[in-house]
Design an enzyme around this catalytic site. Structure first.
Site, mmCIF file in Angstrom:
data_model
loop_
_atom_site.group_PDB
_atom_site.id
_atom_site.type_symbol
_atom_site.label_atom_id
_atom_site.label_comp_id
_atom_site.label_asym_id
_atom_site.label_seq_id
_atom_site.Cartn_x
_atom_site.Cartn_y
_atom_site.Cartn_z
ATOM 1 N N GLU A 183 0.842 -1.212 0.000
ATOM 2 C CA GLU A 183 0.000 0.000 0.000
ATOM 3 C C GLU A 183 0.874 1.258 0.000
ATOM 4 O OE1 GLU A 183 -2.742 -0.532 3.292
ATOM 5 O OE2 GLU A 183 -4.127 -1.601 1.992
ATOM 6 N N GLU A 377 -5.549 -8.178 -1.463
ATOM 7 C CA GLU A 377 -6.218 -7.976 -0.160
ATOM 8 C C GLU A 377 -7.670 -7.613 -0.403
ATOM 9 O OE1 GLU A 377 -4.777 -5.410 2.980
ATOM 10 O OE2 GLU A 377 -2.691 -5.845 2.427
HETATM 11 C C1 BG6 Z 1 -4.529 -3.041 4.726
HETATM 12 C C2 BG6 Z 1 -3.177 -3.456 5.238
HETATM 13 O O1 BG6 Z 1 -4.595 -1.666 4.685
HETATM 14 O O2 BG6 Z 1 -5.654 -3.367 5.457
HETATM 15 C C3 BG6 Z 1 -3.186 -4.618 6.215
HETATM 16 O O3 BG6 Z 1 -2.302 -3.754 4.187
HETATM 17 C C4 BG6 Z 1 -4.379 -4.471 7.126
HETATM 18 O O4 BG6 Z 1 -1.973 -4.657 6.875
HETATM 19 C C5 BG6 Z 1 -5.654 -4.499 6.307
HETATM 20 O O5 BG6 Z 1 -4.436 -5.405 8.157
HETATM 21 C C6 BG6 Z 1 -6.927 -4.447 7.109
HETATM 22 O O6 BG6 Z 1 -6.887 -3.366 7.970
HETATM 23 P P1 BG6 Z 1 -7.151 -3.533 9.530
HETATM 24 O O7 BG6 Z 1 -6.834 -2.237 10.112
HETATM 25 O O8 BG6 Z 1 -8.577 -3.905 9.657
HETATM 26 O O9 BG6 Z 1 -6.237 -4.620 9.980
#
Ligand code: BG6
Length: 478
Positions: A183, A377
């Site tokens: 990111e 993701e």
């Molecule tokens: C992304 C990141 O922004 O979102 C991850 O790359 C992160 O590291 C994921 O865990 C989900 O966000 P969160 O804050 O719910 O863990």
């Protein structure tokens, strides 16, 4: 229900980051990194964005969930066996830079750290799972933050070069898919985790932020070139946080504002990493914010030579924008917010649920770059209830994932080249933004609670069995 044709060899799997799963934060000679000083709990974000954040551990004041995380460091065999049971074709993980170079500026890598990832990659291959490796996922060595000022300092580029050369040489027969910075665009909003420094003063943020970005772009290009030279046949991508920006209404003022937000946040970094040059719209931005980049001889040529092979991106939600907005209209989100979209529902953390937004994201990225895309993701953070009989009925998660996979299926019909889908948090772990264990994304439940209690026992959720069928049918059974 409509069925979708996913390509043969589509990389189905799950995604994680070292700092959110491994634990063992001082084992195997590992040095401290940024994630090790992040306190747990919903106040994490406020602490991080406070100009006084000091990048130190205060055990009397805070609990540090990343120190033990879910103990993947010791339990990787058990976890990989569960991924294999689901039929994973790919597993996205990151290497903790501080396992390989504990302080970041050493000249020789740490053998214990290298050996750990050898074991993890061997275990994955034993089960026929392809590792997809992020080189830097919010895990910068703390020493480089405190002694060098993070990515603002040009010297960090050569430390990173040493790191990538060490891992490419060591793992050249084990890892085919790589990504440089997780990111990368998130540093525009929250520089601490990605760029390694905190903004002391809002007016002073521009010059250091964009200088740090220039160094990361150069480092990314060096990594791409080195990867191609050392590992013929490997593919290396960038990784961006992509939330398509919608204008709140058809008022051209708002449409223009949404476009500019999209250019800066969604496209600026990817343009440099994919096209190998700064986009035209940044010239005006640099001028208006008095940014004078220090670009060394050869940098611009290097950016051209080190362009990525594919685009990895995270998608959780879209973002709706309006030029003039009030605090009451604000919505929560993955690092960036916006204003509430009246057409969308949100998760318990306020992240709006928008599967069509994923199809829009895929179309926008493919229209602009014509490179293969990899959804690395996507997932649904939710509170899960462990029933007395040990089962977990996470049908809300299945609904979220199904609709997003359908959106990918539609995008494939739109003609888009999509390499794979690794949903976020295939096993419960520490949340990045809030440092909570109770914000769960996994197909696998981990008995670990926000206060640090729990046995770390793993349990299969309902979604585990659902995803297994999805993969076995190559996306036909949703
Ligand atoms: C992304 C990141 O922004 O979102 C991850 O790359 C992160 O590291 C994921 O865990 C989900 O966000 P969160 O804050 O719910 O863990």
């Amino acid at each position: 229900m409509k069925t979708y044709q996913f390509p043969e060899g589509f990389l189905w799997g799950g995604a994680t980051a070292a700092n959110q799963i491994e634990g063992g934060f001082k084992e195997g000679n590992k040095g401290l990194n940024i994630a090790d000083v992040l306190p747990g709990g919903k106040e994490r974000y406020n602490i991080l964005t406070n100009p006084g954040f000091d990048f130190a551990i205060h055990p009397d004041q805070h609990f540090y969930p990343n120190h033990e995380a879910i103990d993947f460091y010791h339990r990787y065999k058990e976890d990989i066996a569960l991924f294999a049971e689901m039929g994973f074709k790919a597993f996205r993980m990151s290497i903790a830079w501080t396992r390989i170079f504990p302080k970041g500026d050493e000249t020789e890598p740490n053998e214990e750290g290298l050996a750990f990832y050898d074991k993890v990659f061997d275990e994955l291959h034993k089960h026929g799972i392809e590792p997809v490796v992020t080189i830097s996922h919010y895990e910068m060595p703390l020493h480089l933050v405190n002694e060098y000022g993070g990515w603002r300092n040009r010297k960090v580029v050569s430390f990173f070069e040493r790191y990538v050369n060490a891992i490419f040489n060591r793992y050249k027969h084990k890892v085919k898919y790589w990504m440089t910075f997780n990111e990368i665009n998130s540093g525009l909003v929250m520089p601490i985790q990605g760029l390694g420094f905190s903004i002391q003063n809002e007016q002073d943020k521009y010059q250091p932020t964009f200088q740090a970005y220039h160094h990361q772009f150069v480092a990314s290009a060096i990594a791409v070139k080195a990867c191609h030279e050392i590992i013929p046949g490997a593919e290396i991508g960038c990784m961006i946080l992509f939330a398509p920006v919608y204008s709140f209404d058809s008022n051209p003022e708002n449409v223009m504002y949404a476009l500019q937000e999209e250019q800066l946040f969604n496209y600026f970094c990817a343009d440099v990493q994919v096209r190998g040059e700064y986009p035209a719209f940044m010239k005006r931005y640099f001028k208006e914010h008095q940014i004078d980049l220090q670009i060394e001889d050869g940098d611009l040529e290097l950016l051209k030579e080190g362009t990525v092979d594919y685009i990895g991106f995270s998608y959780y939600m879209s973002r709706t924008e309006k030029k003039e907005k009030s605090d009451e209209e604000a919505s929560q989100g993955n690092i960036i917010g916006g204003i509430k979209n009246p057409f969308l529902k949100a998760s318990d953390w306020g992240w709006e649920i928008d599967p069509i937004g994923l199809r829009i994201a895929l179309n926008k990225l493919y229209d602009r770059y014509q490179l293969p895309l990899f959804v690395v993701e996507n997932g649904f953070g939710a509170y899960d209830k462990l029933e007395d009989d040990g089962s977990i009925h996470d049908d809300y998660r299945i609904d979220y994932l199904r609709e997003h996979i359908q959106a990918i299926g539609e995008a494939i019909e739109d003609g888009i080249d999509i390499m794979g889908y690794t949903s976020w948090g295939c096993i419960d772990m520490v949340s990045m933004s809030t440092g909570e264990f109770s914000k769960r994304y996994g197909y696998i439940y981990v008995d670990k609670q926000d206060d640090g209690s729990g046995t770390l026992e793993r349990k299969k959720k309902q979604s585990f069995f659902w995803y297994k069928d999805v993969i076995a049918s190559n996306g036909k059974t949703l």
